[in-house]
Design an enzyme around this catalytic site. Structure first.
Site, PDB file in Angstrom:
ATOM      1  N   CYS A  80       0.836  -1.198   0.000  1.00 49.53           N
ATOM      2  CA  CYS A  80       0.000   0.000   0.000  1.00 49.53           C
ATOM      3  C   CYS A  80       0.878   1.258   0.000  1.00 49.53           C
ATOM      4  CB  CYS A  80      -0.976  -0.043   1.175  1.00 49.53           C
ATOM      5  SG  CYS A  80      -2.274   1.196   1.053  1.00 49.53           S
ATOM      6  N   HIS A 176      -3.470  -5.159   0.937  1.00 45.65           N
ATOM      7  CA  HIS A 176      -2.779  -5.536   2.174  1.00 45.65           C
ATOM      8  C   HIS A 176      -2.802  -7.057   2.339  1.00 45.65           C
ATOM      9  CE1 HIS A 176      -2.344  -1.581   4.178  1.00 45.65           C
ATOM     10  NE2 HIS A 176      -3.329  -1.251   3.370  1.00 45.65           N
ATOM     11  N   GLU A 178      -1.319  -8.822   4.466  1.00 48.40           N
ATOM     12  CA  GLU A 178      -1.346  -9.168   5.900  1.00 48.40           C
ATOM     13  C   GLU A 178      -2.727  -9.003   6.506  1.00 48.40           C
ATOM     14  OE1 GLU A 178      -0.558  -6.327   4.680  1.00 48.40           O
ATOM     15  OE2 GLU A 178      -0.845  -4.713   6.133  1.00 48.40           O
TER      16      GLU A 178
END
Lengths: 199, 250
Positions: A80, A176, A178
């Site tokens: 990002c 993202h 994660e």
């Protein structure tokens, strides 16, 4: 030996998830507060937290050394905002970016901004190998628009938005991983394998 | 295509999830980290923790809970309740929140929205609005719904957006706890007024209610608590229901 992954800590935001996710994917991550340590790292992650200028303020002093490392092919991942700072400039900030990716970061043109939530990514790249459902979590108002051939995946949001980049061995994701549950873990496992093979 | 989000909400008091009706009669329903992970496994797109602790001690407990949650949760986590400053927001983000919602402080000191957006990015800043109908409009309430203000909810949503909010978490106090469905007119009005995503909250009693709010209003996400906490429905069942009716979900 698990690959040692340096996670850049720009002083804002949540690094717990990315650290834990990389650990779960077989890497040995560590948090780096002194940006100079990034220059010695065998693998670098630029996490997706914070705003453009604040992030670049931290990286500006090591900019040329860091770009040299990326050009040499140290395996890296920008997430990002961490991918956006790899570009030359951003409409979000006044600070110049690292300029490793040629191109600029521009504001999304859409009926709703930020682009927030789960959207799919189209790519032929092996980094998404084994991802059952290619939905990832996005939360951004700006995106990287490269002026060289580094976009390897895109996403539909009021038009096609480039959302996955690769130059030398530096991946950039507008999403993202994660925060993307199983698909994200698979992506990160593939990235860790890629980094192991590169070091 | 961007999918619609289903967001289980955990009201947390002194580190434990609770559920009440119209903000009162609270009952304990479980440990937040375990509940959050279970919802992720069911397909939840995001998790919201709203801290309703009355004391500073309780709020400190929440930050520990956020930390242990963030280590095993791999979908976004929003934390709200009791956030009074940019520093509180920083604490929550550092503990492991991905987004932080502000309510009372934003009404009292709207510039806090801009300060937070500038430092952390606007995608982190959620403005929570508790709205209650008065005639043909809605007023904003603060302090967990206990204090009425003169602010118009629709105008406040637009102002919050202009100041830098990345998202609006809109709770209808009239609908909250009733299980009679979301407040469609309120949600539609706010979603029309702003260009940032709106999360509808309050009143969810079944999957059809979620279908209604996501298909008839511009809401991008639906938040629900009790239907999930009491095991009446799983997130997966809700998503199957929505998918069969043509609502895009992950």
């Amino acid at each position: 030996m698990p690959v040692r992954v340096a996670i850049a800590d720009y002083g804002v935001g949540n690094l717990h998830s990315i650290r834990k996710a990389l650990e779960n994917c077989g890497a040995s991550p560590y948090i780096v507060e002194d940006m100079r340590e990034l220059l010695e790292a065998e693998c670098v992650v630029f996490p997706g937290v914070g705003a453009f200028d604040k992030t670049m303020e931290r990286l500006q002093p090591i900019k040329s050394g860091l770009v040299r490392r990326l050009e040499e092919g140290v395996p890296s991942l920008g997430i990002c905002i961490g991918a956006q700072i790899l570009f030359e400039t951003s409409e979000e900030g006044r600070q110049p970016g690292l300029g490793f990716y040629r191109g600029k970061v521009v504001r999304l043109k859409a009926e709703r901004v930020p682009h927030m939530g789960w959207n799919s990514v189209r790519t032929d790249d092996l980094i998404l190998r084994g991802v059952g459902s290619p939905y990832f979590y996005f939360a951004h108002s700006y995106y990287g628009l490269p002026s060289e051939d580094i976009a390897i995946g895109d996403t539909d949001y009021y038009g096609q938005v480039p959302t996955l980049f690769l130059k030398n061995r530096t991946y950039g994701t507008q999403f993202h991983p994660e925060k993307s549950s199983e698909s994200g873990m698979r992506f990160l496992r593939n990235f860790v394998k890629f980094a192991e093979a590169s070091t | 295509m961007l999918t619609k989000r289903i967001i289980p909400c955990l009201d947390v008091r002194d580190g434990v999830t609770v559920k009440g009706v119209n903000f009162v009669n609270l009952q304990e329903v479980g440990e937040p980290p375990a509940m959050a992970s279970a919802y992720e496994a069911q397909g939840a797109d995001e998790i919201v923790f709203l801290d309703i602790s009355a004391s500073a001690e309780g709020r400190k407990t929440l930050m520990h809970v956020v930390e242990s949650t963030a280590e095993r949760l791999f979908v976004p986590l929003t934390v709200g309740g009791g956030i009074r400053s940019k520093e509180d927001m920083r604490t929550a983000l550092n503990a492991g929140a991905d987004k932080v919602s502000v309510n009372t402080v934003a009404v009292q000191r709207p510039e806090v929205i801009s300060e937070c957006a500038q430092d952390f990015g606007r995608q982190c800043v959620v403005v929570a609005i508790d709205a209650k109908r008065e005639g043909s409009s809605w007023k904003v309430y603060t302090h967990g719904g206990r204090r009425r203000t003169d602010k118009d909810a629709i105008e406040w949503a637009a102002m919050a957006q202009d100041l830098g909010a990345g998202e609006i978490l809109l709770t209808s106090m009239d609908a909250d706890g009733t299980k009679d469905g979301y407040d469609l007119p309120l949600t539609e009005k706010v979603a029309e007024e702003v260009d940032i995503p709106v999360i509808a909250s309050g009143g969810c009693g079944n999957a059809q209610h979620i279908y209604e709010v996501l298909s008839r209003t511009g809401a991008e996400a639906a938040l629900a608590a009790s239907i999930f906490h009491y095991g009446e429905l799983t997130v997966k069942q809700v998503k199957d229901y929505l998918r069969e009716r043509g609502v895009p979900v992950r």
